[in-house]
Motif scaffolding. Structure first.
Motif, PDB file in Angstrom:
ATOM      1  N   GLY A  13      -4.908 -74.386 108.352  1.00  0.00           N
ATOM      2  CA  GLY A  13      -3.874 -74.909 107.467  1.00  0.00           C
ATOM      3  C   GLY A  13      -4.273 -76.215 106.833  1.00  0.00           C
ATOM      4  N   ARG A  17      -0.342 -76.593 103.148  1.00  0.00           N
ATOM      5  CA  ARG A  17       0.133 -75.331 103.711  1.00  0.00           C
ATOM      6  C   ARG A  17       0.250 -75.472 105.230  1.00  0.00           C
ATOM      7  NH1 ARG A  17      -3.532 -70.552 101.539  1.00  0.00           N
ATOM      8  NH2 ARG A  17      -5.158 -71.899 102.385  1.00  0.00           N
ATOM      9  N   TRP A  19       2.193 -74.166 107.290  1.00  0.00           N
ATOM     10  CA  TRP A  19       2.566 -72.931 107.964  1.00  0.00           C
ATOM     11  C   TRP A  19       1.373 -72.006 108.178  1.00  0.00           C
ATOM     12  CZ3 TRP A  19       1.004 -69.272 104.568  1.00  0.00           C
ATOM     13  CH2 TRP A  19       0.934 -69.646 103.210  1.00  0.00           C
ATOM     14  N   TYR A  20       0.256 -72.284 107.512  1.00  0.00           N
ATOM     15  CA  TYR A  20      -0.893 -71.366 107.511  1.00  0.00           C
ATOM     16  C   TYR A  20      -1.575 -71.392 108.877  1.00  0.00           C
ATOM     17  CZ  TYR A  20      -4.550 -68.685 105.127  1.00  0.00           C
ATOM     18  OH  TYR A  20      -5.393 -67.690 104.715  1.00  0.00           O
ATOM     19  N   ASN A  21      -1.604 -70.239 109.575  1.00  0.00           N
ATOM     20  CA  ASN A  21      -2.163 -70.165 110.917  1.00  0.00           C
ATOM     21  C   ASN A  21      -3.311 -69.156 110.969  1.00  0.00           C
ATOM     22  OD1 ASN A  21      -0.792 -67.735 110.768  1.00  0.00           O
ATOM     23  ND2 ASN A  21       0.898 -68.409 112.077  1.00  0.00           N
ATOM     24  N   SER A  24      -2.458 -65.760 109.544  1.00  0.00           N
ATOM     25  CA  SER A  24      -2.452 -65.767 108.082  1.00  0.00           C
ATOM     26  C   SER A  24      -3.872 -65.693 107.537  1.00  0.00           C
ATOM     27  CB  SER A  24      -1.766 -67.040 107.571  1.00  0.00           C
ATOM     28  OG  SER A  24      -0.458 -67.142 108.068  1.00  0.00           O
ATOM     29  N   ARG A  25      -4.773 -66.406 108.183  1.00  0.00           N
ATOM     30  CA  ARG A  25      -6.163 -66.391 107.735  1.00  0.00           C
ATOM     31  C   ARG A  25      -6.782 -65.011 107.899  1.00  0.00           C
ATOM     32  NH1 ARG A  25      -9.243 -69.830 111.468  1.00  0.00           N
ATOM     33  NH2 ARG A  25      -9.322 -67.870 112.634  1.00  0.00           N
ATOM     34  N   TYR A  63      -0.268 -58.562 104.472  1.00  0.00           N
ATOM     35  CA  TYR A  63      -0.481 -60.002 104.247  1.00  0.00           C
ATOM     36  C   TYR A  63       0.838 -60.701 103.919  1.00  0.00           C
ATOM     37  CZ  TYR A  63      -1.921 -64.232 101.771  1.00  0.00           C
ATOM     38  OH  TYR A  63      -2.060 -65.526 101.332  1.00  0.00           O
ATOM     39  N   ILE A  67       2.555 -63.700 106.110  1.00  0.00           N
ATOM     40  CA  ILE A  67       2.854 -64.998 105.503  1.00  0.00           C
ATOM     41  C   ILE A  67       4.336 -65.329 105.654  1.00  0.00           C
ATOM     42  CG2 ILE A  67       2.938 -66.248 103.313  1.00  0.00           C
ATOM     43  CD1 ILE A  67       0.154 -66.016 104.532  1.00  0.00           C
ATOM     44  N   LYS A  71       5.825 -68.545 107.675  1.00  0.00           N
ATOM     45  CA  LYS A  71       6.728 -69.532 107.078  1.00  0.00           C
ATOM     46  C   LYS A  71       8.020 -69.647 107.877  1.00  0.00           C
ATOM     47  CE  LYS A  71       5.049 -69.186 102.303  1.00  0.00           C
ATOM     48  NZ  LYS A  71       5.401 -68.865 100.899  1.00  0.00           N
TER      49      LYS A  71
END
Length: 680
Positions: A13, A17, A19-21, A24-25, A63, A67, A71
């Motif tokens: 993240g 971003r 929230w990006y974990n 998500s990646r 995806y 996401i 979030k």
């Protein structure tokens, strides 16, 4: 820390971003791989292109779900943290941004440069702000001589650093606080307190005995916090310094011993209400509003001025501060250590993770440091020797009043008004170097039909009285009422409820109730003891806000135990009066409490009252009856004697008081409360 604390090799993240974990990646990688395979099949005209497209569409849907889940989890984490944060904190509005789904918004809008161009990137904003903050904290004294003040008769013993004190402060660290420029987080210091205590104790003793503060402790990461005004104007931001936690622990040990000495010897002015135990903004407002309401009740008038001390913390002149410290009996060793603490400080502004260049400052005390508030109140302590001047930290209020009577002639009124203006001008003249006339407010408190048109002069500028004055977050009208303040708080609370409503799908009913109690309700209860007696129609919006919160929580089992706001206001008002009654406040505030009338013989009506009965304040107007002291004394006198302990015990008093008020609420009688909420 590098050897023994595990950390992720790949940073996840970022500030844009949060929230990006990892999930998500991974989902993004699968989507990208599926797209590459589909695009390659399309170029080769592969007959299996439909199958590759189906895989890409499935990866794209997966995806989006990952996401959305990330979030939602991020918003829920924000809400969990908010339950322990103070009311109205900046973090609450991060929930608003998260609920709106916009996670890439910059924390600051584009800032206006001196040449009217705009700074868009985080680095440009940080460099622009660091130049402004550094210029505000740089003073050229021109070789001026520091002021001299009278020396006191007492002296502070040398500061003592014990392992017990160091261990206690390490264990009291808040793990949610940001780490300083050295990157040492609070959780490491707290968890490793037993192992670190001996070494840190020796370090603190060495620093104090050598009168030297480590240079790494003098660097601060400054975060700009918006104030009122244009958000694109760099001057509309306040610098909050994030310093080393190791330095803060040492400062806290020094500050505890220094404050105890100053309070025990009564070296701090009684009219300073900020950064002191047993005092609050509400106490100062109680005293000031009572003075003004009392003047109006006696057919008199009052004139008040709210003084804006320009860049108060940033413009502290170090030589003047250091010259005053020995006058308070502070030992030479501590004076030298404080001199080293203030000398050679550096600041770096951080915006969205980008740092500005480092700049040196030679004035001010860092906002966010533990020792800074105490140093600041010592710096301005001599200013409070001016008659009619009161302070809550750097928020200064000067006032003057006269007590009148029914038969005052117009000429006498004009003469006394002129005297009020002269007294206020005299107070302003003695602090002329500190104030900013463009931000100074003046209000004439009067109930007379003849308008108050006289204006005091400040630095050659005429200060025209306004219809209201804002002091410590409370808007007070010229008749000592709170109409506009209540309207503003109701609008703000409604806006915050809207944020909570948009985010309610992320939280359980219990979490929604906790968020309302922790973040929204305190906004409508700030200084509620001042305006608890307002007319009923002004208080109805607050009851509407609580009913709306009940609908958002949507769980009758939980909301049935939610206390009525009127009950909470009465409870808070009586607790404040109990503290004042026992002298846990300033001397001037204690003196406005009326004494009980002494009876030479036992009268029949005296048998029905408790031994702490206070003589009611008589008044001829409903306006004065609704003010804090007359109203709360009526409630106080109606309490049973079982509520009061034999000696001062706030916990015992609160338990008994809550039982009594809650019982009256359930019975629907509540003597005196219905009258306060608008029966008159």
């Amino acid at each position: 820390m590098e050897l023994f604390i595990p950390s992720s090799e790949v940073p996840v993240g970022g500030r844009s971003r949060p929230w990006y974990n990892n999930a998500s990646r991974d989902a993004a990688h699968l989507k990208r791989s599926a797209y590459v395979a589909w695009d390659d099949a399309r170029r080769r005209r592969d007959p299996n292109i439909s199958e590759e497209r189906r895989k890409y569409n499935a990866a794209s849907r997966s995806y989006k779900k990952v996401i959305a889940r990330a979030k939602s989890e991020h918003v829920a984490r924000i809400g969990e943290r908010l339950k322990s944060y103070p009311s109205g904190s900046r973090a609450f509005w991060s929930l608003a941004k998260a609920a709106e789904g916009n996670f890439c918004r910059s924390s600051l809008p584009p800032l206006r440069k001196p040449d009217d161009s705009l700074a868009h990137s985080a680095k440009e904003k940080a460099d622009l702000l660091v130049k402004l903050f550094a210029s505000n904290s740089t003073v050229d004294d021109g070789g001026a001589t520091p002021p001299n003040i009278l020396r006191c008769d007492s002296s502070l013993p040398e500061i003592c650093f014990t392992q017990c004190a160091v261990r206690r402060e390490l264990r009291l660290l808040d793990v949610h606080k940001s780490s300083g420029p050295d990157g040492i987080p609070a959780v490491v210091l707290k968890k490793c307190a037993p192992e670190l205590t001996p070494a840190l104790t020796r370090l603190y003793r060495l620093s104090y005995c050598a009168n030297r503060v480590p240079s790494s402790w003098k660097t601060a990461h400054v975060h700009p916090i918006p104030k009122k005004g244009d958000r694109s104007d760099p001057s509309s931001y306040r610098p909050i310094a994030i310093t080393s936690l190791l330095s803060k622990v040492m400062e806290r040990i020094i500050n505890i011993q220094l404050l105890k000495y100053l309070e025990d010897r009564q070296l701090i002015s009684d009219r300073q209400y900020g950064f002191r135990h047993g005092r609050s903004a509400g106490d100062l407002l109680v005293y000031l509003t009572h003075r003004w309401a009392e003047a109006l009740e006696s057919k008199g008038e009052a004139l008040a001025v709210s003084l804006d001390i320009a860049k108060a913390f940033d413009r502290v002149w170090h030589r003047a501060l250091l010259s005053k410290l020995p006058s308070y009996g502070i030992p030479e060793g501590l004076c030298k250590w404080i001199a080293s603490f203030l000398d050679g400080r550096n600041i770096t502004v951080v915006v969205d993770g980008d740092c500005s260049d480092t700049m040196t400052i030679n004035a001010g005390v860092p906002q966010g440091s533990v020792l800074s508030p105490t140093l600041f109140i010592l710096y301005i302590n001599d200013m409070l020797s001016i008659d009619g001047m009161h302070c809550y930290a750097d928020d200064s209020t000067g006032d003057a009043r006269y007590i009148g009577h029914q038969s005052l002639s117009r000429s006498v009124v004009q003469e006394r008004r002129s005297k009020l203006v002269s007294e206020v001008e005299n107070s302003l003249g003695r602090v002329s170097k500190c104030g900013n006339p463009l931000k100074t407010q003046v209000c004439a408190f009067t109930a007379k039909k003849d308008p108050f048109v006289m204006a005091p002069q400040f630095q050659g500028i005429s200060l025209q009285p306004s219809e209201s004055i804002g002091i410590l977050g409370v808007d007070i009208s010229s008749d000592v009422q709170f109409r506009s303040h209540l309207e503003g708080k109701a609008k703000l609370a409604s806006k915050m409820l809207g944020v909570l409503n948009r985010a309610k799908r992320y939280f359980t009913p219990g979490q929604r109730l906790l968020l309302y109690k922790a973040q929204v309700r305190p906004r409508v209860e700030y200084c509620s003891h001042l305006w608890a007696g307002a007319p009923k129609y002004q208080l109805l919006p607050f009851d509407s806000i609580q009913r709306r919160a009940v609908r958002i929580v949507d769980n009758p089992i939980l909301t049935d135990r939610l206390e009525p706001l009127g009950l909470r206001k009465d409870f808070g008002s009586l607790c404040i009066l109990y503290r004042m009654f026992h002298g846990e406040c300033s001397e001037e505030l204690f003196e406005i409490i009326p004494a009980s009338r002494f009876y030479h013989r036992t009268a029949r009506h005296r048998i029905r009252v408790h031994p702490y009965y206070l003589e009611p304040l008589r008044s001829s107007t409903v306006r004065f009856q609704r003010s804090f002291l007359p109203r709360t004394i009526r409630l106080w006198n109606e309490l049973p004697s079982t509520v009061f302990p034999e000696r001062y015990d706030m916990s015992f008093f609160k338990r008994g008081l809550w039982r009594v008020l809650n019982g009256r609420q359930r019975l629907g009688s509540a003597p005196g409360i219905a009258e306060v909420h608008g029966r008159r």
